[in-house]
Every structure is written in structure tokens, then in C-alpha cells.
Design an enzyme around this catalytic site. Structure first.
Site, mmCIF file in Angstrom:
data_model
loop_
_atom_site.group_PDB
_atom_site.id
_atom_site.type_symbol
_atom_site.label_atom_id
_atom_site.label_comp_id
_atom_site.label_asym_id
_atom_site.label_seq_id
_atom_site.Cartn_x
_atom_site.Cartn_y
_atom_site.Cartn_z
ATOM 1 N N CYS A 111 0.840 -1.213 0.000
ATOM 2 C CA CYS A 111 0.000 0.000 0.000
ATOM 3 C C CYS A 111 0.872 1.259 0.000
ATOM 4 O O CYS A 111 0.519 2.256 -0.621
ATOM 5 C CB CYS A 111 -0.920 0.018 1.222
ATOM 6 S SG CYS A 111 -2.355 -1.045 1.095
ATOM 7 N N CYS A 148 -7.484 -7.261 -3.222
ATOM 8 C CA CYS A 148 -7.691 -6.937 -1.801
ATOM 9 C C CYS A 148 -9.117 -6.496 -1.501
ATOM 10 O O CYS A 148 -9.391 -5.917 -0.451
ATOM 11 C CB CYS A 148 -6.716 -5.849 -1.365
ATOM 12 S SG CYS A 148 -4.992 -6.316 -1.592
ATOM 13 N N CYS A 188 -5.354 1.879 4.666
ATOM 14 C CA CYS A 188 -4.158 1.626 3.872
ATOM 15 C C CYS A 188 -3.054 2.635 4.153
ATOM 16 O O CYS A 188 -1.993 2.558 3.552
ATOM 17 C CB CYS A 188 -4.508 1.623 2.393
ATOM 18 S SG CYS A 188 -5.363 3.101 1.880
HETATM 19 FE FE1 SF4 Z 1 -1.274 -3.557 -2.680
HETATM 20 FE FE2 SF4 Z 1 -3.635 -4.555 -1.924
HETATM 21 FE FE3 SF4 Z 1 -2.735 -2.210 -0.913
HETATM 22 FE FE4 SF4 Z 1 -3.550 -2.423 -3.466
HETATM 23 S S1 SF4 Z 1 -4.807 -2.634 -1.602
HETATM 24 S S2 SF4 Z 1 -1.777 -1.363 -2.769
HETATM 25 S S3 SF4 Z 1 -2.775 -4.493 -4.022
HETATM 26 S S4 SF4 Z 1 -1.868 -4.283 -0.619
#
Ligand code: SF4
Length: 231
Positions: free
Chosen positions: A118, A203, A227
Site C-alpha cells: 500500500c 484486496c 491503507c
Molecule cells: Fe497492494 Fe492490496 Fe494495498 Fe492495493 S490494496 S496497494 S494491491 S496491498
């Protein structure tokens, strides 16, 4: 800057969202930005900006792992309002290093790996997009999570040294749906298939009726479901 928080909050109170956005864009010309993930809340804000031609710079982030529906919606939204929507991408070296060292799905293995992904794919491009901004508009709503319930209409973000303006902070999900229906606002068709909060495709999953709207994000984790964009 921070000292103006109370004054600006007083100015915003009692105004419609359109008036609030116009006020901020006049007060900070060229320095008001809106980060859209093209979720339903963000589409409401884009509608208000687009229809009223408010001078706000709109941007989105392409993490490289998005649903195809999102790309279609981005073009549709740009065309409907005849607006510019800048797209920010992650640093290519960061992504190459991550994928070459840990593979394409390292985020399932640990919270640290997920936060790392993220950070590379979302937080770093966001920080780049916010450089020079004085006001950052978001589509956050207080009832989305415990973390967001304490957020205010206007906040000072010390880390990024800017105001964060959350015009929908007191809206319910039904308010958002009603606005979209009334104004025929374009939205991601995945919302009709049980996806409420939509992020990257690996995700995000659909949820059942009655489940926590954020439970479809990083469902394998038990932690806070953020995130890192909104600290
Ligand atoms: Fe990576 Fe999942 Fe975060 Fe997207 S949501 S940036 S794929 S960890």
C-alpha cells in the site's frame, strides 16, 4: 496555516457543499485538490465540482491492481463533466523491486507486507500528488469506520501540512445512494454486485447484506482496515 482552522471552520458552517468548495477554491486558488478513488462518495463530490465548474484539481491513483470497471468509469466521468483528472502512478522501480523480491501477492502473507505494498502503490503516489496543496478534499464519511468517526469537517493534517476537508463526513450511505440516484451520477457497476468499499482487485471482495461495509477490504486481516492514506 494551522491557526486558521477555527476561522475557516466557522466560514464553512451553514454553507452547502457547493458553496464550501467554492469558498475554499477562492481562498486557496490553485491549491485545492481532490483525491478520487471513484467510489460512490467521491463520485458525489466530482458531480458537485463538475456541474458547478469549481476550480479544484482532481486526481486519482492507479495502483496497477485496479478492477477494469474503474478504468471505464474514469473515462466516463471525465467525459461527462469535461474535466481533467490527473492519474498518478507508483514509482516503477519501487514496484519492480517489490514484485521481483516478493512476488505479486506478498500482501496476503503479513500485515507488514500489505502495508509495504500500500505504501508503494498508494501512499507514495498520494504524497506526490498532494505536494504544494493547501486543502485536500476527501470523500470520507464518519460512519465508515471507528477510525473515521472522530474526523471533523475540516482538519489540520500536521504530517502533510495541509487542511483536510471532508464534506460528506456526516452523510449516511443512504444519503450517498439517494444523491446518486437523483442526479444520475455514474458509478462503478461492482457496487450492484455486493462491493461497497472498492480498492485494488486482489484486496477487495463482495460482502453480504448487513456486514460491515469495510469488511470486504483486506478481509484476511483483523486489524484496522486502513491503507495509510488517512492517518
Ligand atoms: Fe497492494 Fe492490496 Fe494495498 Fe492495493 S490494496 S496497494 S494491491 S496491498
Amino acid at each position: 496555516m494551522k491557526e486558521l482552522l477555527n476561522e475557516l471552520t466557522n466560514e464553512l458552517e451553514g454553507k452547502s457543499i457547493e458553496e464550501q468548495l467554492s469558498f475554499l477554491s477562492n481562498r486557496f486558488p490553485g491549491k485545492v485538490v481532490f483525491s478520487s478513488s471513484l467510489g460512490q462518495e467521491d463520485q458525489v463530490i466530482t458531480e458537485i465540482i463538475g456541474v458547478n465548474k469549481i476550480a479544484v484539481n482532481i486526481f486519482t491513483i492507479d495502483t496497477g491492481r485496479l478492477f477494469p470497471e474503474l478504468y471505464e468509469l474514469t473515462d466516463k466521468t471525465r467525459n461527462r463533466y469535461k474535466i481533467k483528472m490527473d492519474v498518478f502512478f507508483p514509482n516503477n522501480e519501487d514496484v519492480e523491486n517489490l514484485v521481483n523480491e516478493k512476488g505479486f501477492t506478498s500482501f496476503y502473507e503479513s500485515v507488514e507486507n500489505r502495508v509495504e505494498c500500500c505504501n508503494i502503490r498508494k501512499v507514495k503516489p498520494l504524497n506526490r500528488a498532494l505536494q504544494g496543496a493547501k486543502v485536500w478534499i476527501t470523500g470520507l464519511r464518519g460512519e465508515q469506520s471507528l477510525n473515521r468517526s472522530s474526523m471533523q469537517l475540516l482538519e489540520w493534517e500536521e504530517g502533510r501540512q495541509l487542511y483536510k476537508f471532508n464534506p460528506l463526513i456526516n452523510w449516511s450511505y443512504n444519503d450517498v445512494l439517494a444523491y446518486i440516484e437523483k442526479n444520475d451520477v455514474p458509478y462503478n457497476p461492482l457496487h450492484n454486485k455486493g462491493f461497497i468499499s472498492i480498492g485494488c482487485s486482489p484486496c477487495t471482495r463482495a460482502i453480504e447484506k448487513g456486514e460491515d461495509p469495510r469488511s470486504g477490504r483486506w478481509w484476511w486481516e483483523t486489524s484496522k482496515k486502513e491503507c495509510g492514506l488517512h492517518k
